[in-house]
Write an enzyme that holds these catalytic residues in place. Sequence first.
Site, PDB file in Angstrom:
ATOM      1  N   ASP A   5       0.975   3.266   6.385  1.00  0.00           N
ATOM      2  CA  ASP A   5       0.574   4.352   5.485  1.00  0.00           C
ATOM      3  C   ASP A   5       0.276   5.659   6.194  1.00  0.00           C
ATOM      4  O   ASP A   5      -0.019   6.654   5.531  1.00  0.00           O
ATOM      5  CB  ASP A   5      -0.671   3.935   4.689  1.00  0.00           C
ATOM      6  N   ASP A  62       1.242  -2.506   9.189  1.00  0.00           N
ATOM      7  CA  ASP A  62      -0.082  -1.975   9.450  1.00  0.00           C
ATOM      8  C   ASP A  62      -1.039  -2.709   8.497  1.00  0.00           C
ATOM      9  O   ASP A  62      -0.599  -3.378   7.558  1.00  0.00           O
ATOM     10  CB  ASP A  62      -0.082  -0.470   9.181  1.00  0.00           C
ATOM     11  N   ASP A 113      -4.997  -1.546   7.608  1.00  0.00           N
ATOM     12  CA  ASP A 113      -5.862  -0.665   6.818  1.00  0.00           C
ATOM     13  C   ASP A 113      -5.042   0.399   6.103  1.00  0.00           C
ATOM     14  O   ASP A 113      -4.310   1.168   6.724  1.00  0.00           O
ATOM     15  CB  ASP A 113      -6.892   0.012   7.725  1.00  0.00           C
TER      16      ASP A 113
END
Length: 223
Positions: free
Chosen positions: A173, A11, A13
Amino acid sequence: MSDQLRLILFDVDGTLVDSQAAIVSSMTSAFDALGLPAPARPAILSIVGLSLPQAMACLAPEQESGTQNRLVEAYKHSYHQTRLALGAAHSPLFPGARELLDALHAVPHFLLGVATGKSKRGLDGLIEAHGLEKYFVTRQVADHHPSKPHPSMIDAARAETGVRACDTVMIGDTSFDMDMAAAAGVPGIGVSWGYHPPQSLTRAQHVIAAFDDLPKLLNEIWT
């Protein structure tokens, strides 16, 4: 660990770059532009990882679809203008991210990729700003897929690289990343420094506290 090809998907961001200030600012600007009360910062960060239409539906569920679409366009405009103005400072790499990418990229049988809720324009701009062009052999973006947690991004990355599910990991995250990994049948590795609290990553098979923890964990997973 054998020299079987392995696919390591990231991922962006909240995992590789700290873009929360830019995301919150652009989201606030989008709501301001339409004369609507802006969501609180925790609410904005809770939708990071979703594609923009789904994110706006979560943040403004009381608004009709036309208004949500205008919010999406206002966000895109604000985010793009701010990125052009600030360059790499718009979304700085987390400390240690580049060093990790260098180390993984140096392993011949490791293939690195991205699975992100960003648009192609947004991801390309970020990669160019940070000079990350050499690292990622597959780049899956929101333009071409259903929103996370649908497994489409991971499925497409595997199809592009020819790597089996058991030789693939997804690192992110948010709960959306971990749910996507589970839906695709690949191990999900959560990171503790992002925008969803670690305790929300219930479908992660592992959670790491630092980039330095990842190489050893990959060795354990694939041994």
